[in-house]
Design an enzyme around this catalytic site. Structure first.
Site, PDB file in Angstrom:
ATOM      1  N   GLY A 204      30.237  34.212  53.161  1.00 55.46           N
ATOM      2  CA  GLY A 204      28.896  34.785  53.289  1.00 55.46           C
ATOM      3  C   GLY A 204      28.746  35.797  54.404  1.00 55.46           C
TER       4      GLY A 204
ATOM      5  N   ASN B 201      29.043  39.026  54.135  1.00 59.20           N
ATOM      6  CA  ASN B 201      28.196  40.115  53.607  1.00 59.20           C
ATOM      7  C   ASN B 201      26.731  39.692  53.591  1.00 59.20           C
ATOM      8  OD1 ASN B 201      29.595  42.649  52.674  1.00 59.20           O
ATOM      9  ND2 ASN B 201      30.956  41.101  51.775  1.00 59.20           N
TER      10      ASN B 201
ATOM     11  N   ILE C  15      31.018  34.534  36.808  1.00 55.92           N
ATOM     12  CA  ILE C  15      30.637  35.676  35.963  1.00 55.92           C
ATOM     13  C   ILE C  15      29.327  35.360  35.256  1.00 55.92           C
ATOM     14  CG2 ILE C  15      31.304  37.047  33.938  1.00 55.92           C
ATOM     15  CD1 ILE C  15      34.200  36.796  34.960  1.00 55.92           C
ATOM     16  N   LEU C  16      28.367  36.248  35.392  1.00 50.28           N
ATOM     17  CA  LEU C  16      27.058  36.040  34.761  1.00 50.28           C
ATOM     18  C   LEU C  16      27.114  36.529  33.310  1.00 50.28           C
ATOM     19  CD1 LEU C  16      25.026  37.327  37.824  1.00 50.28           C
ATOM     20  CD2 LEU C  16      25.112  34.946  37.044  1.00 50.28           C
TER      21      LEU C  16
ATOM     22  N   ASN D 182      26.591  44.629  43.093  1.00 51.34           N
ATOM     23  CA  ASN D 182      27.759  43.846  43.504  1.00 51.34           C
ATOM     24  C   ASN D 182      28.568  44.658  44.499  1.00 51.34           C
ATOM     25  OD1 ASN D 182      29.703  41.729  43.470  1.00 51.34           O
ATOM     26  ND2 ASN D 182      30.980  42.922  42.056  1.00 51.34           N
TER      27      ASN D 182
ATOM     28  N   HIS E 223      32.544  45.068  45.730  1.00 51.87           N
ATOM     29  CA  HIS E 223      33.892  44.724  45.269  1.00 51.87           C
ATOM     30  C   HIS E 223      34.921  45.313  46.239  1.00 51.87           C
ATOM     31  CE1 HIS E 223      36.952  43.643  42.372  1.00 51.87           C
ATOM     32  NE2 HIS E 223      37.507  44.816  42.596  1.00 51.87           N
TER      33      HIS E 223
ATOM     34  N   ASP F 112      33.137  44.382  36.916  1.00 52.54           N
ATOM     35  CA  ASP F 112      33.380  45.421  37.926  1.00 52.54           C
ATOM     36  C   ASP F 112      33.380  46.845  37.343  1.00 52.54           C
ATOM     37  OD1 ASP F 112      33.657  43.379  39.828  1.00 52.54           O
ATOM     38  OD2 ASP F 112      35.800  43.181  39.440  1.00 52.54           O
TER      39      ASP F 112
ATOM     40  N   GLU G 142      32.790  46.757  54.285  1.00 50.16           N
ATOM     41  CA  GLU G 142      31.804  46.227  53.321  1.00 50.16           C
ATOM     42  C   GLU G 142      30.469  45.947  54.004  1.00 50.16           C
ATOM     43  OE1 GLU G 142      33.066  42.960  50.745  1.00 50.16           O
ATOM     44  OE2 GLU G 142      35.141  43.568  50.998  1.00 50.16           O
TER      45      GLU G 142
HETATM   46  C1  GRF Z   1      34.287  40.248  49.943  1.00 46.58           C
HETATM   47  O1  GRF Z   1      35.486  40.910  50.193  1.00 46.58           O
HETATM   48  C2  GRF Z   1      33.693  40.688  48.629  1.00 46.58           C
HETATM   49  O2  GRF Z   1      33.862  42.035  48.358  1.00 46.58           O
HETATM   50  C3  GRF Z   1      34.522  39.854  47.674  1.00 46.58           C
HETATM   51  O3  GRF Z   1      34.613  38.596  48.294  1.00 46.58           O
HETATM   52  C4  GRF Z   1      34.521  38.757  49.709  1.00 46.58           C
HETATM   53  C5  GRF Z   1      33.372  37.909  50.164  1.00 46.58           C
HETATM   54  O4  GRF Z   1      33.268  37.844  51.542  1.00 46.58           O
HETATM   55  N1  GRF Z   1      33.957  39.858  46.349  1.00 46.58           N
HETATM   56  P1  GRF Z   1      31.996  37.169  52.237  1.00 46.58           P
HETATM   57  O5  GRF Z   1      31.749  35.844  51.535  1.00 46.58           O
HETATM   58  O6  GRF Z   1      30.836  38.103  52.095  1.00 46.58           O
HETATM   59  O7  GRF Z   1      32.422  36.967  53.670  1.00 46.58           O
END
Ligand code: GRF
Length: 193
Positions: free
Chosen positions: A20, A22, A97-98, A112, A114, A150, A179
């Site tokens: 988590g 992000n 996957i939704l 999303n 990626h 994706d 990110e």
């Molecule tokens: C990120 O690299 C995201 O792009 C990928 O999974 C990772 C998740 O990281 N889909 P976090 O849970 O946000 O730390």
């Protein structure tokens, strides 16, 4: 779409499965005045997601859904989203996957992030594949979610140089740091259009 302020902010749910980080950066961003979003709900498929702690820290409602009961779970999620008047979904390390049906109901309102330079390396193990493929660059992409994995319209990307000595693990770290900045930037971009 115009930027909204205060209580007019776009009610957003963030879907996670793991750490988590992000999510954490999205929450921090959402507190800024310039942010068009306000995070009202955290959804996880995994009760052990470390990211759920941010619900507690930042006093955001969190809900865990059991994806083993697949046909019912999306209905339950949709109910919860409606209940909280959610207008935007940000997938952030969400590993489920939704369905097409679910995506249709939130058409153009699911984003999303990626960890690759899409359309290269869709799916899992992106860093390993980028290194093995002797790519000069990896990176990350924020995109709209459509029914193909994706593959939705790209909003923003950021490149990261791959060095000779990079391993999937340290490349993942470098990309993750990008990110954290890219997701808020992409949100600002789509809502100031
Ligand atoms: C990120 O690299 C995201 O792009 C990928 O999974 C990772 C998740 O990281 N889909 P976090 O849970 O946000 O730390």
């Amino acid at each position: 779409m115009a930027l909204s302020t205060g209580s007019n902010k776009i009610k957003t749910a963030v879907f996670i499965s793991g750490t988590g980080s992000n999510l954490k950066y999205l929450i921090k961003f959402s507190k800024l005045q310039k942010s068009p979003i306000s995070i009202k709900l955290i959804v996880s498929n995994n009760p052990k997601s470390k990211g759920l702690q941010f619900g507690k820290i930042f006093k955001i409602k969190k809900k865990i859904f059991d994806f083993k009961k697949n046909n019912l779970v999306e209905k339950k999620i949709l109910l919860e989203l409606t209940k909280n008047k959610i207008e935007l979904i940000c997938l952030a390390g969400f590993m489920k996957i939704l369905s097409k049906n679910f995506i249709k109901k939130f058409k153009g309102k699911i984003l999303n992030i990626h960890p690759s330079l899409l359309p290269k390396f869709k799916g899992l193990n992106t860093h390993e594949r980028a290194i093995k493929g002797k790519e000069k660059y990896s990176g990350c992409t924020v995109h709209f979610v459509n029914s193909k994995l994706d593959s939705g319209k790209i909003i923003l990307q950021e490149r990261v140089r791959i060095n000779k000595y990079d391993t999937p693990r340290n490349l993942a770290k470098k990309v993750l740091a990008k990110e954290h900045k890219l997701y808020p930037k992409a949100i600002l971009k789509i809502f100031s259009l």
